[in-house]
Write a protein that holds these residues in place. Structure first.
Motif, PDB file in Angstrom:
ATOM      1  N   GLY A 185      14.801  79.308  83.151  1.00  0.00           N
ATOM      2  CA  GLY A 185      15.968  78.559  83.573  1.00  0.00           C
ATOM      3  C   GLY A 185      17.096  78.796  82.598  1.00  0.00           C
ATOM      4  O   GLY A 185      17.210  79.873  82.004  1.00  0.00           O
TER       5      GLY A 185
ATOM      6  N   GLY B  11      14.221  76.472  86.344  1.00  0.00           N
ATOM      7  CA  GLY B  11      13.907  77.178  87.577  1.00  0.00           C
ATOM      8  C   GLY B  11      14.738  78.415  87.848  1.00  0.00           C
ATOM      9  O   GLY B  11      15.931  78.466  87.574  1.00  0.00           O
TER      10      GLY B  11
ATOM     11  N   PHE C  68       7.077  74.236  90.868  1.00  0.00           N
ATOM     12  CA  PHE C  68       7.497  75.064  91.999  1.00  0.00           C
ATOM     13  C   PHE C  68       8.135  74.104  92.991  1.00  0.00           C
ATOM     14  O   PHE C  68       7.474  73.170  93.463  1.00  0.00           O
ATOM     15  CB  PHE C  68       6.272  75.759  92.606  1.00  0.00           C
ATOM     16  CG  PHE C  68       6.578  76.756  93.691  1.00  0.00           C
ATOM     17  CD1 PHE C  68       7.159  77.975  93.391  1.00  0.00           C
ATOM     18  CD2 PHE C  68       6.263  76.479  95.014  1.00  0.00           C
ATOM     19  CE1 PHE C  68       7.418  78.909  94.395  1.00  0.00           C
ATOM     20  CE2 PHE C  68       6.517  77.394  96.010  1.00  0.00           C
ATOM     21  CZ  PHE C  68       7.099  78.617  95.703  1.00  0.00           C
ATOM     22  N   TYR C  69       9.424  74.291  93.290  1.00  0.00           N
ATOM     23  CA  TYR C  69      10.122  73.265  94.063  1.00  0.00           C
ATOM     24  C   TYR C  69      11.143  73.856  95.031  1.00  0.00           C
ATOM     25  O   TYR C  69      11.588  75.005  94.871  1.00  0.00           O
ATOM     26  CB  TYR C  69      10.803  72.266  93.125  1.00  0.00           C
ATOM     27  CG  TYR C  69      11.935  72.823  92.286  1.00  0.00           C
ATOM     28  CD1 TYR C  69      13.249  72.791  92.735  1.00  0.00           C
ATOM     29  CD2 TYR C  69      11.692  73.341  91.012  1.00  0.00           C
ATOM     30  CE1 TYR C  69      14.290  73.281  91.965  1.00  0.00           C
ATOM     31  CE2 TYR C  69      12.728  73.830  90.234  1.00  0.00           C
ATOM     32  CZ  TYR C  69      14.031  73.797  90.710  1.00  0.00           C
ATOM     33  OH  TYR C  69      15.056  74.293  89.942  1.00  0.00           O
TER      34      TYR C  69
ATOM     35  N   ASN D  74      14.605  74.582  96.423  1.00  0.00           N
ATOM     36  CA  ASN D  74      15.855  74.671  95.675  1.00  0.00           C
ATOM     37  C   ASN D  74      17.099  74.337  96.494  1.00  0.00           C
ATOM     38  O   ASN D  74      18.225  74.570  96.051  1.00  0.00           O
ATOM     39  CB  ASN D  74      16.004  76.052  95.010  1.00  0.00           C
ATOM     40  CG  ASN D  74      15.892  77.193  95.999  1.00  0.00           C
ATOM     41  OD1 ASN D  74      16.230  77.063  97.172  1.00  0.00           O
ATOM     42  ND2 ASN D  74      15.417  78.333  95.510  1.00  0.00           N
TER      43      ASN D  74
ATOM     44  N   SER E  43      11.756  66.655  86.177  1.00  0.00           N
ATOM     45  CA  SER E  43      10.932  67.853  86.331  1.00  0.00           C
ATOM     46  C   SER E  43       9.532  67.555  86.847  1.00  0.00           C
ATOM     47  O   SER E  43       8.884  68.429  87.440  1.00  0.00           O
ATOM     48  CB  SER E  43      10.833  68.597  84.997  1.00  0.00           C
ATOM     49  OG  SER E  43      10.258  67.771  84.005  1.00  0.00           O
TER      50      SER E  43
ATOM     51  N   ASN F 111      12.261  77.501  93.810  1.00  0.00           N
ATOM     52  CA  ASN F 111      12.427  77.856  92.401  1.00  0.00           C
ATOM     53  C   ASN F 111      11.122  77.634  91.656  1.00  0.00           C
ATOM     54  O   ASN F 111      10.341  76.735  91.991  1.00  0.00           O
ATOM     55  CB  ASN F 111      13.511  77.010  91.733  1.00  0.00           C
ATOM     56  CG  ASN F 111      14.905  77.571  91.949  1.00  0.00           C
ATOM     57  OD1 ASN F 111      15.094  78.528  92.705  1.00  0.00           O
ATOM     58  ND2 ASN F 111      15.885  76.976  91.300  1.00  0.00           N
ATOM     59  N   PHE F 112      10.928  78.451  90.624  1.00  0.00           N
ATOM     60  CA  PHE F 112       9.751  78.338  89.770  1.00  0.00           C
ATOM     61  C   PHE F 112      10.207  78.221  88.326  1.00  0.00           C
ATOM     62  O   PHE F 112      11.156  78.889  87.902  1.00  0.00           O
ATOM     63  CB  PHE F 112       8.860  79.571  89.930  1.00  0.00           C
ATOM     64  CG  PHE F 112       7.715  79.633  88.947  1.00  0.00           C
ATOM     65  CD1 PHE F 112       6.557  78.904  89.166  1.00  0.00           C
ATOM     66  CD2 PHE F 112       7.809  80.401  87.795  1.00  0.00           C
ATOM     67  CE1 PHE F 112       5.507  78.949  88.260  1.00  0.00           C
ATOM     68  CE2 PHE F 112       6.767  80.458  86.889  1.00  0.00           C
ATOM     69  CZ  PHE F 112       5.611  79.727  87.128  1.00  0.00           C
ATOM     70  N   SER F 113       9.544  77.353  87.556  1.00  0.00           N
ATOM     71  CA  SER F 113       9.819  77.295  86.127  1.00  0.00           C
ATOM     72  C   SER F 113       8.527  77.093  85.356  1.00  0.00           C
ATOM     73  O   SER F 113       7.609  76.410  85.810  1.00  0.00           O
ATOM     74  CB  SER F 113      10.794  76.161  85.789  1.00  0.00           C
ATOM     75  OG  SER F 113      11.166  76.224  84.411  1.00  0.00           O
TER      76      SER F 113
END
Length: 374
Positions: free
Chosen positions: A217, A235, A277-278, A280, A295, A342-344
């Motif tokens: 991110g 993300g 994982f969400y 976006n 988060s 999105n992935f973080s």
């Protein structure tokens, strides 16, 4: 801009009231606030009508585009802090092909300050393995910036850290920052995260410690003092479904655990490794970016993973964390194909560092980390 103030000396002098005119001080900020890419909509990765605009880290702005597109005549437009100017001119055309980077210089309204930005159009996909073998110094030379090499190309925009915020409170050299690359990794070099004292300045603003962290991110240094939890923007777009995170770690807690007021408390510091994982975009197509405030609790979370059995060790140990479903959500294949998630991945040397609770000296080392996908 003029600021007019009518000053009335007394009711007897109402007809002779005086207006004092005073110039407001010029703006000393020199920042890019946003990037307008509407002219590039045909090449950008999109979700519905929403453009995945800019993923920035410090002074690098990476614009995510579809592969195989013509990048020779692109003209990003920028919104600047009031009164600032930019060179080259906003909206001017440049060649961004072959991973070229264009340097822009933003100058403040009072002409006393300037800031350089480095803009690129990025069609590379997020790697699924991180060896932490590469770093460079930021433009000021104060601290290390972690990057990845993908197909012999330096990708600067994936990783963010709190190093820019720490630079406001400390005058130490690069090796004394919370987030650094060290020579003695599990294989080759590795990542070292250390909880540092933020000194008198940090104590004055209610942020006595600075945990080492690294995350996929960007870090918004402009929010670091105002709303520090919102400074960490978690993300990057990801078109695969993560199942598990694997890697190697070692951890040594600091000697004295303190709370957010820098008072000693009972207990032993702990580290954290977690991933999210969400979705976006929201229901109206507006961009969603998780931060330190949500988060693990956002309604847009689809999958979440967090280490629970980490322990202090002076030897490298393997770790594995598996994703669990959140909010009853399932993966939408169409959204996934359009980069709608999105992935973080986040590493921190103090688990409760977001509350400024931790132990100075707590050190987490991480290396050879992989994202296992379906």
């Amino acid at each position: 801009m003029k600021n007019f103030r009518a000053v009335i000396f007394s009711s007897l002098l109402m007809l002779a009231s005086v207006s004092c005119i005073k110039d407001e001080p010029m703006n000393a900020e020199a920042d890019i606030l946003s990037c307008n890419l509407i002219d590039d909509k045909d090449i950008l990765i999109t979700q519905g009508d929403t453009i995945k605009k800019v993923y920035s880290n410090e002074d690098h702005i990476g614009i995510l585009v579809q592969s195989g597109k013509d990048l020779k005549q692109r003209a990003p437009q920028f919104t600047l802090t009031p009164g600032a100017t930019i060179s080259p001119e906003s909206g001017s055309k440049h060649d961004f092909s072959d991973n070229k980077v264009v340097e822009y210089v933003v100058t403040s309204e009072d002409r006393q300050w300037s800031r350089r930005y480095f803009v690129s159009y990025n069609s590379l996909e997020l790697p699924e393995h991180f060896s932490f073998d590469y770093y460079t110094l930021d433009r000021s030379g104060k601290y290390q910036v972690v990057y990845e090499m993908v197909d012999d190309v330096e990708v600067m925009s994936w990783w963010g850290s709190g190093n820019p915020g720490f630079s406001m409170a400390s005058g130490v050299g690069p090796e004394g920052y919370p987030t650094v690359i060290v020579e003695d990794g599990y294989e080759g070099t590795g990542l070292q995260l250390t909880t540092r004292s933020a000194g008198s300045f940090g104590a004055m603003v209610g942020m006595p410690i600075a945990p080492g962290n690294l995350f996929l991110g960007s870090f918004n240094v402009g929010m670091a003092l105002k709303e520090p939890l919102k400074a960490t923007c978690f993300g990057v777009p990801f078109e695969k479904v993560p199942k598990e995170i694997k890697g190697w770690y070692k951890f040594k807690p600091g000697e004295v655990l303190t709370d957010g007021n820098n008072n000693e408390i009972e207990g032993v510091d702990d580290f954290n490794i977690y991933a999210m994982f969400y979705e976006n975009t929201d229901e109206n197509g507006n961009q969603v970016m998780l931060d330190g405030t949500n988060s693990s609790s956002s309604p847009y979370l689809v999958l979440y993973a967090e280490i629970e059995d980490g322990k202090a060790t002076n030897k490298w140990l393997p770790f594995s964390i598996k994703f669990e479903q959140k909010n009853g959500k399932t993966i939408d294949p169409e959204r996934l194909a359009k980069y709608g998630y999105n992935f973080s991945l986040v590493f921190s040397s103090s688990r409760r560092g977001d509350l400024f609770q931790g132990a100075v000296g707590s050190t987490l080392c991480v290396d050879e980390v992989s994202i296992i996908c379906e």
